[in-house]
Write a protein that holds these residues in place. Structure first.
Motif, PDB file in Angstrom:
ATOM      1  N   THR A   1       5.683   2.195 -50.731  1.00 62.94           N
ATOM      2  CA  THR A   1       5.273   3.478 -51.304  1.00 62.94           C
ATOM      3  C   THR A   1       5.985   3.734 -52.638  1.00 62.94           C
ATOM      4  N   ALA A   2       7.264   3.395 -52.701  1.00 65.23           N
ATOM      5  CA  ALA A   2       8.017   3.582 -53.951  1.00 65.23           C
ATOM      6  C   ALA A   2       7.402   2.732 -55.057  1.00 65.23           C
ATOM      7  N   VAL A   3       6.991   1.526 -54.724  1.00 59.86           N
ATOM      8  CA  VAL A   3       6.364   0.664 -55.739  1.00 59.86           C
ATOM      9  C   VAL A   3       5.022   1.266 -56.180  1.00 59.86           C
ATOM     10  N   PHE A   4       4.254   1.790 -55.231  1.00 57.56           N
ATOM     11  CA  PHE A   4       2.967   2.432 -55.577  1.00 57.56           C
ATOM     12  C   PHE A   4       3.199   3.646 -56.482  1.00 57.56           C
ATOM     13  N   ASP A   5       4.352   4.303 -56.329  1.00 56.78           N
ATOM     14  CA  ASP A   5       4.662   5.476 -57.160  1.00 56.78           C
ATOM     15  C   ASP A   5       4.880   5.112 -58.631  1.00 56.78           C
ATOM     16  N   LEU A   6       4.940   3.830 -58.942  1.00 56.03           N
ATOM     17  CA  LEU A   6       5.060   3.416 -60.349  1.00 56.03           C
ATOM     18  C   LEU A   6       3.758   3.672 -61.111  1.00 56.03           C
ATOM     19  N   PHE A   7       2.644   3.838 -60.352  1.00 55.91           N
ATOM     20  CA  PHE A   7       1.333   3.884 -61.003  1.00 55.91           C
ATOM     21  C   PHE A   7       0.789   5.307 -61.135  1.00 55.91           C
ATOM     22  N   ALA A   8      -0.125   5.466 -62.088  1.00 54.65           N
ATOM     23  CA  ALA A   8      -0.693   6.788 -62.386  1.00 54.65           C
ATOM     24  C   ALA A   8      -2.175   6.799 -62.005  1.00 54.65           C
ATOM     25  N   PRO A   9      -2.760   8.002 -61.841  1.00 54.47           N
ATOM     26  CA  PRO A   9      -4.192   8.071 -61.530  1.00 54.47           C
ATOM     27  C   PRO A   9      -5.002   7.290 -62.569  1.00 54.47           C
ATOM     28  N   GLY A  10      -5.971   6.517 -62.076  1.00 52.10           N
ATOM     29  CA  GLY A  10      -6.808   5.719 -62.983  1.00 52.10           C
ATOM     30  C   GLY A  10      -6.310   4.286 -63.146  1.00 52.10           C
ATOM     31  N   ASP A  11      -5.053   4.037 -62.748  1.00 57.10           N
ATOM     32  CA  ASP A  11      -4.557   2.649 -62.820  1.00 57.10           C
ATOM     33  C   ASP A  11      -5.275   1.811 -61.757  1.00 57.10           C
ATOM     34  N   HIS A  12      -5.390   0.534 -62.050  1.00 56.08           N
ATOM     35  CA  HIS A  12      -6.098  -0.383 -61.156  1.00 56.08           C
ATOM     36  C   HIS A  12      -5.138  -1.488 -60.702  1.00 56.08           C
ATOM     37  N   MET A  13      -5.259  -1.836 -59.424  1.00 60.42           N
ATOM     38  CA  MET A  13      -4.384  -2.878 -58.875  1.00 60.42           C
ATOM     39  C   MET A  13      -5.253  -3.913 -58.156  1.00 60.42           C
ATOM     40  N   ILE A  14      -4.843  -5.178 -58.225  1.00 62.03           N
ATOM     41  CA  ILE A  14      -5.562  -6.225 -57.487  1.00 62.03           C
ATOM     42  C   ILE A  14      -4.647  -6.697 -56.356  1.00 62.03           C
ATOM     43  N   CYS A  15      -5.130  -6.600 -55.120  1.00 62.98           N
ATOM     44  CA  CYS A  15      -4.303  -6.949 -53.951  1.00 62.98           C
ATOM     45  C   CYS A  15      -4.900  -8.132 -53.188  1.00 62.98           C
ATOM     46  N   SER A  16      -4.027  -8.878 -52.521  1.00 63.10           N
ATOM     47  CA  SER A  16      -4.502  -9.912 -51.594  1.00 63.10           C
ATOM     48  C   SER A  16      -5.355  -9.207 -50.545  1.00 63.10           C
ATOM     49  N   GLU A  17      -6.482  -9.815 -50.171  1.00 62.64           N
ATOM     50  CA  GLU A  17      -7.354  -9.120 -49.205  1.00 62.64           C
ATOM     51  C   GLU A  17      -6.777  -9.191 -47.798  1.00 62.64           C
TER      52      GLU A  17
ATOM     53  N   THR B   1      -5.851   5.514 -48.153  1.00 65.20           N
ATOM     54  CA  THR B   1      -5.661   6.940 -47.898  1.00 65.20           C
ATOM     55  C   THR B   1      -4.924   7.572 -49.083  1.00 65.20           C
ATOM     56  N   ILE B   2      -3.613   7.416 -49.107  1.00 69.24           N
ATOM     57  CA  ILE B   2      -2.804   8.086 -50.138  1.00 69.24           C
ATOM     58  C   ILE B   2      -3.082   7.514 -51.530  1.00 69.24           C
ATOM     59  N   GLY B   3      -3.228   6.200 -51.622  1.00 66.02           N
ATOM     60  CA  GLY B   3      -3.510   5.567 -52.923  1.00 66.02           C
ATOM     61  C   GLY B   3      -4.791   6.134 -53.530  1.00 66.02           C
ATOM     62  N   LYS B   4      -5.840   6.159 -52.703  1.00 67.35           N
ATOM     63  CA  LYS B   4      -7.145   6.668 -53.170  1.00 67.35           C
ATOM     64  C   LYS B   4      -7.026   8.126 -53.590  1.00 67.35           C
ATOM     65  N   LYS B   5      -6.366   8.943 -52.738  1.00 67.97           N
ATOM     66  CA  LYS B   5      -6.201  10.375 -53.022  1.00 67.97           C
ATOM     67  C   LYS B   5      -5.498  10.573 -54.368  1.00 67.97           C
ATOM     68  N   ASN B   6      -4.560   9.660 -54.678  1.00 68.56           N
ATOM     69  CA  ASN B   6      -3.794   9.775 -55.923  1.00 68.56           C
ATOM     70  C   ASN B   6      -4.487   9.111 -57.113  1.00 68.56           C
ATOM     71  N   GLY B   7      -5.721   8.646 -56.890  1.00 70.45           N
ATOM     72  CA  GLY B   7      -6.508   8.107 -58.005  1.00 70.45           C
ATOM     73  C   GLY B   7      -6.202   6.660 -58.355  1.00 70.45           C
ATOM     74  N   LEU B   8      -5.527   5.949 -57.442  1.00 71.31           N
ATOM     75  CA  LEU B   8      -5.259   4.528 -57.694  1.00 71.31           C
ATOM     76  C   LEU B   8      -6.517   3.737 -57.342  1.00 71.31           C
ATOM     77  N   MET B   9      -6.919   2.812 -58.207  1.00 69.68           N
ATOM     78  CA  MET B   9      -8.116   2.020 -57.922  1.00 69.68           C
ATOM     79  C   MET B   9      -7.666   0.620 -57.544  1.00 69.68           C
ATOM     80  N   VAL B  10      -8.246   0.111 -56.455  1.00 71.90           N
ATOM     81  CA  VAL B  10      -7.777  -1.177 -55.946  1.00 71.90           C
ATOM     82  C   VAL B  10      -8.946  -2.090 -55.617  1.00 71.90           C
ATOM     83  N   ASP B  11      -8.800  -3.363 -55.980  1.00 72.26           N
ATOM     84  CA  ASP B  11      -9.741  -4.388 -55.524  1.00 72.26           C
ATOM     85  C   ASP B  11      -8.963  -5.357 -54.656  1.00 72.26           C
ATOM     86  N   PHE B  12      -9.533  -5.691 -53.504  1.00 72.40           N
ATOM     87  CA  PHE B  12      -8.913  -6.671 -52.610  1.00 72.40           C
ATOM     88  C   PHE B  12      -9.650  -7.993 -52.767  1.00 72.40           C
ATOM     89  N   VAL B  13      -8.949  -9.041 -53.118  1.00 74.53           N
ATOM     90  CA  VAL B  13      -9.598 -10.345 -53.271  1.00 74.53           C
ATOM     91  C   VAL B  13      -8.735 -11.428 -52.632  1.00 74.53           C
TER      92      VAL B  13
END
Ligand SMILES: Cc1ncc(COP(=O)(O)O)c(C=O)c1O
Length: 382
Positions: free
Chosen positions: A83-99, A111-123
């Protein structure tokens, strides 16, 4: 100072003439919330335990040494660290995660990431083309688990680090499954290493803890500010327990890995086992990459059995092994990922990855390997 990881597990990067004032061999537990001030504007360097505590600081220094980091911050759980690492990002930032990721991280994103406007693609981060396909101008980070939880997929860390550098992305790696004894992502180019220290680092199934190891000063300062501000700090007593656990990390990892290799090979010969996922098997598609970037395949195995009935019987009949969540401790644990660690991952996604009702995940502990195999054998047939 030592170059050997076994010594670092016990002494960190400390100079052997280090001067803890009492010369206590076991580092003291500073069970205090606050610290007195010598005078106005004069502090001992410790003011309030949420921000800094000597026992926690000592533990953080050991992790910094083990991961070759610039700095480490200890958290009250692996999820508090993520969660602390996710707090580095701002709404509208995009992250690519291992699926294929620990299900709690997927839940955090959805849940929380989406609510805070973080955009994520899982690949599938094992395939660089898949990462490139979803890159966008807003992409800020690459988040990797290798081996992944629970499908043991392998991602090439050096190749991802190169791509991350080229596109100015932060490369984050969760190193929980191998621990710093077997893999050091910062040496391969990662910017941040996350640990659920509740697993191999603590190693005794008795403490919940987490770490963020930062490769650079600027990043470390941001993580420390987030930790101090949001308050998910590790208590002095739990810091001491993790410190004690790490002292035996090297010997535990060696034996647990040896047991796991033997069990994985045995599982491949069982009629009721359809597939074994363990990066130490030469047949594993990530075997070579894992062998290039890590010093072993660790002690986590997933396997697919022939039916739901077999899965249920194994979970209910094991006696030496415990049917429980979590991993990495002295006690062997068997888990049903679909219901225990990944219930919040959408069904179609789980099925695509192979997290089905016949998948079991085994964390191999320190019991005698013959007894572990005999336990599984009786559970398969009884
Ligand atoms: C790979 C991985 N990362 C992070 C976590 C979260 O850690 P914790 O349970 O300490 O909050 C887990 C928990 O199982 C995990 O397996």
């Amino acid at each position: 100072m030592s170059n050997h990881i076994e010594t670092k597990c016990i002494h960190g990067n400390l100079d052997f003439s280090w001067d803890e004032p009492t010369k206590a061999v076991s580092f003291p537990i500073y069970q205090t919330a606050t610290f007195g001030h010598i005078g106005l504007g004069h502090s001992t360097g410790f003011d309030y335990t949420r921000e800094k505590n000597p026992t926690r600081q000592h533990l953080e220094e050991i992790l910094t040494a083990l991961e070759g980091a610039y700095d480490t911050t200890a958290f009250s759980s692996g999820m508090a660290a993520v969660t602390a690492v996710f707090d580095l990002f701002a709404p509208g930032d995009h992250m690519i995660c291992s699926e294929d990721l620990y299900g709690g991280v997927t839940r955090l994103v959805n849940t929380i990431g989406k609510k805070n406007g973080l955009m994520v693609d899982f690949v599938n981060t094992g395939d660089l083309d898949e990462i490139k396909r979803v890159l966008r101008p807003e992409t800020k980070a690459l988040y990797i688990e290798t081996p992944s939880n629970p499908m043991m997929e392998i991602t090439d860390l050096s190749a991802c680090a190169e791509l991350a550098k080229e596109h100015n992305l932060l490369m984050i790696t969760d190193n929980t499954f191998l621990s710093p004894y077997l893999q050091n992502p910062i040496a391969l180019g990662a910017d941040i290493v996350i640990h659920s220290a509740s697993k191999f680092l603590c190693g005794h199934n008795d403490t919940i803890a987490g770490f963020v190891c930062s490769a650079k000063e600027e990043l470390a300062a941001k993580i420390r500010l987030i930790a101090k501000t949001t308050g998910g700090c590790l208590s002095p007593f739990d810091s001491w327990l993790v410190m004690r656990g790490i002292k035996t990390l090297a010997v535990r990892m060696e034996r647990q890995q040896e047991n796991a290799g033997n069990i994985a090979r045995w599982l491949t010969e069982q009629k009721k086992v359809r597939k074994v996922y363990y990066a130490g098997l030469e047949t594993h598609p990530g075997y070579e990459i894992n062998a290039k970037q890590a010093r072993g395949a660790g002690a986590m195995i997933s396997f697919d059995v022939d039916s739901v009935e077999t899965a249920q019987r194994v979970l209910e009949k094991v006696r030496v092994i415990t049917f429980a969540e979590s991993l990495g401790g002295t006690e062997s644990l068997i888990t049903y990922p679909m219901k225990q660690t990944h219930p919040d991952v959408p069904k179609e996604w789980r099925e695509k990855l192979g997290i089905t009702d016949t998948l079991l995940r085994l964390s191999v502990g320190l019991e005698h390997v013959d007894e572990l195999i005999a336990d599984l054998e009786q559970a398969f047939v009884s």
